[in-house]
Design a protein around this motif. Structure first.
Motif, mmCIF file in Angstrom:
data_model
loop_
_atom_site.group_PDB
_atom_site.id
_atom_site.type_symbol
_atom_site.label_atom_id
_atom_site.label_comp_id
_atom_site.label_asym_id
_atom_site.label_seq_id
_atom_site.Cartn_x
_atom_site.Cartn_y
_atom_site.Cartn_z
ATOM 1 N N PHE A 99 0.825 -1.212 0.000
ATOM 2 C CA PHE A 99 0.000 0.000 0.000
ATOM 3 C C PHE A 99 0.860 1.263 0.000
ATOM 4 C CE2 PHE A 99 -2.547 -3.402 1.785
ATOM 5 C CZ PHE A 99 -3.729 -3.269 1.095
ATOM 6 N N GLN A 100 0.187 2.401 -0.249
ATOM 7 C CA GLN A 100 0.880 3.683 -0.382
ATOM 8 C C GLN A 100 1.598 4.103 0.890
ATOM 9 O OE1 GLN A 100 -1.255 6.971 -2.099
ATOM 10 N NE2 GLN A 100 -2.488 5.674 -3.404
ATOM 11 N N ASP A 101 0.905 4.041 2.021
ATOM 12 C CA ASP A 101 1.447 4.572 3.270
ATOM 13 C C ASP A 101 1.574 3.454 4.300
ATOM 14 O OD1 ASP A 101 2.205 5.938 5.493
ATOM 15 O OD2 ASP A 101 0.513 7.323 5.533
ATOM 16 N N GLN A 164 8.231 0.458 4.956
ATOM 17 C CA GLN A 164 7.870 -0.011 3.621
ATOM 18 C C GLN A 164 8.510 -1.363 3.319
ATOM 19 O OE1 GLN A 164 5.457 -0.020 1.723
ATOM 20 N NE2 GLN A 164 5.582 1.916 0.596
ATOM 21 N N ARG A 165 9.718 -1.589 3.800
ATOM 22 C CA ARG A 165 10.359 -2.896 3.633
ATOM 23 C C ARG A 165 9.577 -3.979 4.377
ATOM 24 N NH1 ARG A 165 15.848 -2.518 1.693
ATOM 25 N NH2 ARG A 165 16.419 -0.329 1.403
ATOM 26 N N VAL A 166 9.050 -3.623 5.545
ATOM 27 C CA VAL A 166 8.225 -4.578 6.293
ATOM 28 C C VAL A 166 6.955 -4.899 5.504
ATOM 29 C CG1 VAL A 166 6.824 -4.898 8.378
ATOM 30 C CG2 VAL A 166 9.115 -3.893 8.543
ATOM 31 N N MET A 167 6.318 -3.866 4.895
ATOM 32 C CA MET A 167 5.129 -4.098 4.071
ATOM 33 C C MET A 167 5.427 -5.050 2.922
ATOM 34 S SD MET A 167 2.235 -2.725 4.923
ATOM 35 C CE MET A 167 1.519 -3.054 3.322
ATOM 36 N N ILE A 168 6.592 -4.881 2.302
ATOM 37 C CA ILE A 168 6.984 -5.761 1.200
ATOM 38 C C ILE A 168 7.191 -7.179 1.725
ATOM 39 C CG2 ILE A 168 8.772 -6.230 -0.520
ATOM 40 C CD1 ILE A 168 9.208 -3.166 -0.689
ATOM 41 N N ALA A 169 7.815 -7.303 2.884
ATOM 42 C CA ALA A 169 8.031 -8.623 3.485
ATOM 43 C C ALA A 169 6.698 -9.322 3.757
ATOM 44 C CB ALA A 169 8.835 -8.486 4.777
ATOM 45 N N ILE A 170 5.719 -8.582 4.292
ATOM 46 C CA ILE A 170 4.398 -9.164 4.564
ATOM 47 C C ILE A 170 3.744 -9.635 3.269
ATOM 48 C CG2 ILE A 170 2.054 -8.620 5.352
ATOM 49 C CD1 ILE A 170 3.338 -6.723 7.406
ATOM 50 N N SER A 171 3.836 -8.805 2.226
ATOM 51 C CA SER A 171 3.191 -9.150 0.956
ATOM 52 C C SER A 171 3.832 -10.365 0.290
ATOM 53 C CB SER A 171 3.224 -7.952 0.003
ATOM 54 O OG SER A 171 4.550 -7.679 -0.426
ATOM 55 N N LEU A 172 5.105 -10.625 0.595
ATOM 56 C CA LEU A 172 5.830 -11.750 -0.015
ATOM 57 C C LEU A 172 5.842 -13.002 0.858
ATOM 58 C CD1 LEU A 172 8.967 -9.833 -1.352
ATOM 59 C CD2 LEU A 172 7.094 -10.744 -2.732
ATOM 60 N N ALA A 173 5.212 -12.933 2.024
ATOM 61 C CA ALA A 173 5.351 -13.984 3.030
ATOM 62 C C ALA A 173 5.015 -15.381 2.509
ATOM 63 C CB ALA A 173 4.492 -13.656 4.255
ATOM 64 N N GLU A 183 1.453 2.761 -5.594
ATOM 65 C CA GLU A 183 2.259 3.936 -5.224
ATOM 66 C C GLU A 183 3.197 3.601 -4.049
ATOM 67 O OE1 GLU A 183 2.168 6.721 -6.879
ATOM 68 O OE2 GLU A 183 0.159 7.098 -7.675
ATOM 69 N N PRO A 184 4.071 2.602 -4.201
ATOM 70 C CA PRO A 184 4.845 2.112 -3.050
ATOM 71 C C PRO A 184 5.890 3.077 -2.525
ATOM 72 C CG PRO A 184 5.634 1.102 -5.078
ATOM 73 C CD PRO A 184 4.397 1.881 -5.440
ATOM 74 N N THR A 185 6.163 4.177 -3.237
ATOM 75 C CA THR A 185 7.211 5.100 -2.792
ATOM 76 C C THR A 185 6.684 6.512 -2.521
ATOM 77 O OG1 THR A 185 7.787 5.675 -5.084
ATOM 78 C CG2 THR A 185 8.976 3.833 -4.073
ATOM 79 N N THR A 186 5.353 6.683 -2.506
ATOM 80 C CA THR A 186 4.758 8.019 -2.398
ATOM 81 C C THR A 186 5.208 8.773 -1.145
ATOM 82 O OG1 THR A 186 2.822 7.424 -3.692
ATOM 83 C CG2 THR A 186 2.579 9.273 -2.196
ATOM 84 N N ALA A 187 5.247 8.089 -0.001
ATOM 85 C CA ALA A 187 5.515 8.778 1.265
ATOM 86 C C ALA A 187 7.002 8.806 1.630
ATOM 87 C CB ALA A 187 4.725 8.091 2.384
ATOM 88 N N LEU A 188 7.869 8.445 0.682
ATOM 89 C CA LEU A 188 9.297 8.317 0.981
ATOM 90 C C LEU A 188 10.113 9.389 0.279
ATOM 91 C CD1 LEU A 188 9.533 4.444 0.506
ATOM 92 C CD2 LEU A 188 9.089 5.694 2.628
ATOM 93 N N ASP A 189 11.288 9.713 0.856
ATOM 94 C CA ASP A 189 12.153 10.679 0.181
ATOM 95 C C ASP A 189 12.829 10.018 -1.016
ATOM 96 O OD1 ASP A 189 14.831 9.583 0.891
ATOM 97 O OD2 ASP A 189 14.246 10.110 2.932
ATOM 98 N N VAL A 190 13.447 10.835 -1.848
ATOM 99 C CA VAL A 190 13.945 10.365 -3.143
ATOM 100 C C VAL A 190 14.970 9.241 -3.003
ATOM 101 C CG1 VAL A 190 15.159 11.052 -5.238
ATOM 102 C CG2 VAL A 190 13.491 12.592 -4.230
ATOM 103 N N THR A 191 15.889 9.356 -2.055
ATOM 104 C CA THR A 191 16.919 8.333 -1.878
ATOM 105 C C THR A 191 16.300 6.998 -1.493
ATOM 106 O OG1 THR A 191 18.474 10.021 -1.141
ATOM 107 C CG2 THR A 191 19.042 7.749 -0.660
ATOM 108 N N ILE A 192 15.350 7.018 -0.556
ATOM 109 C CA ILE A 192 14.696 5.778 -0.117
ATOM 110 C C ILE A 192 13.807 5.220 -1.230
ATOM 111 C CG2 ILE A 192 13.250 4.716 1.648
ATOM 112 C CD1 ILE A 192 15.947 5.715 2.649
ATOM 113 N N GLN A 193 13.181 6.104 -2.004
ATOM 114 C CA GLN A 193 12.387 5.651 -3.151
ATOM 115 C C GLN A 193 13.222 4.768 -4.067
ATOM 116 O OE1 GLN A 193 10.475 8.714 -5.442
ATOM 117 N NE2 GLN A 193 9.510 9.658 -3.659
ATOM 118 N N ALA A 194 14.421 5.241 -4.391
ATOM 119 C CA ALA A 194 15.302 4.488 -5.287
ATOM 120 C C ALA A 194 15.657 3.127 -4.687
ATOM 121 C CB ALA A 194 16.570 5.294 -5.571
#
Length: 342
Positions: A99-101, A164-173, A183-194
């Motif tokens: 999710f986005q946030d 967000q890494r935890v969200m990805i881990a849950i989705s891949l469980a 929109e997986p990077t909406t709430a993140l700064d540019v460096t973390i988005q990358a």
């Protein structure tokens, strides 16, 4: 050729409101192949997130309802006809969503470990110890430092990128066949988005999971997607391979999206292009092309009749009357492409 993992056919989703019916998704059709990354792009309100959440059956009903269409998953499940109990078996096990946030998606009262282990224990019947081992394995997979320590932490103790890494881990469980990243990077700064996009790309290559990427960031699309769908006012108005959409776009709305992206190879003093006007009111969509009121190339037919999809190649089509054989020739704006590393 193997059967697509997902087939969406003429999907129509509306919301019943006190003021009337909001036609959020108006006849969307597309397929997703196994192991493919498909990007759905468009400005806010175009229907991309509603489409994604309908595939997961996460849109509240009421006020939403599916008016028409089908969503065939893995060639055997029509998502639109499944009961909620059947959907619960699919969600998490065969279909995952980022999710986005992550701050509002994670449960603030449960530890990270409990939230990752929950799906593993529910869908795979694992013991608590096996689920804990899987949780540590997943946190390692998503590049989380000190994974054992993270298991006992709560969401508020982690940074946005870590959540967000935890969200990805849950989705891949449970090793899902389909992963939807909204929109997986909406709430993140540019460096973390990358970092997050590199992580998703790496995981997709390792696991072969099919991904639908919902975004308005065309730079992200250029990095990850093989195919692109452009949505506007609840409809698919153009679709094609990454190179077809970026270097041979056929719809004026797609031209506008591409021209609005900053480019390193353009004059730094030049103004950033924008698309004038606003999207139509989906309480009462226009009978013709929904983009006609904002389109500098609009013709009389555009206002009177909704265009069909005109085929440019086996993989590329656009719903625009300019693609009709009898339409006047229009010179496409220069510099519409976004550079891809692919």
């Amino acid at each position: 050729m193997s059967k697509p993992i997902l087939e969406v056919d003429n999907l129509q989703v509306s919301f019943k409101m006190s003021a009337g019916e909001v036609q959020a998704v108006r006849g969307v059709s597309f397929t997703l192949n196994k192991g493919e990354v498909l990007a759905i792009v468009g400005e806010s309100g175009c229907g991309k997130s509603v489409t994604a959440q309908t595939i997961m059956r996460l849109v509240p009903t009421p006020p939403s309802y599916i008016k028409n269409g089908s969503v065939m998953f893995d060639g055997k499940h029509d998502i639109t006809k499944l009961s909620e109990s059947d959907m619960e078996k699919l969600r998490g096990q065969e279909m995952g969503m980022i999710f986005q946030d992550p701050m509002t998606s994670l449960n603030p009262t449960m530890t990270i470990g409990e939230q990752i282990m929950e799906g593993v224990r529910k869908h795979q019947g694992s013991s608590k110890e096996k689920a804990r081992e899987r949780a540590i394995e997943l946190l390692n997979l998503v590049g989380m430092s000190n994974p054992v320590e993270r298991l006992s932490q709560y969401p508020h103790e982690l940074s946005g990128g870590m959540r967000q890494r935890v969200m990805i881990a849950i989705s891949l469980a449970c090793n899902p066949k389909l992963l939807i990243a909204d929109e997986p990077t909406t709430a993140l700064d540019v460096t973390i988005q990358a970092q997050i996009m590199d992580l998703l790309k790496d995981i997709q290559e390792k696991t072969g999971t099919s991904i639908i990427l919902i975004t308005h960031d065309l730079g992200v699309v250029a990095e990850m997607a093989q195919r692109v769908i452009v949505m506007y006012a609840g409809k698919v108005i153009e679709q094609g391979t990454l190179n077809e959409i970026f270097y041979d776009p056929r719809h004026p709305y797609t031209w506008g999206l591409l021209r609005s992206v900053p480019r390193l190879d353009s004059d730094s003093n030049s103004d950033l292009a924008s698309i004038p006007g606003t999207p139509p009111d989906l309480f009462a969509p226009p009978k013709g092309c929904a983009f006609a009121a904002r389109c500098p190339y609009a013709m009389k037919v555009c206002l009177e009749k909704d265009p069909e999809h005109f085929t440019a190649s086996d993989t590329h089509s656009a719903a625009c009357w300019l693609q009709h054989p009898d339409a006047p020739k229009v010179e496409r704006p220069i510099e519409v492409g976004v550079r891809s590393n692919g």
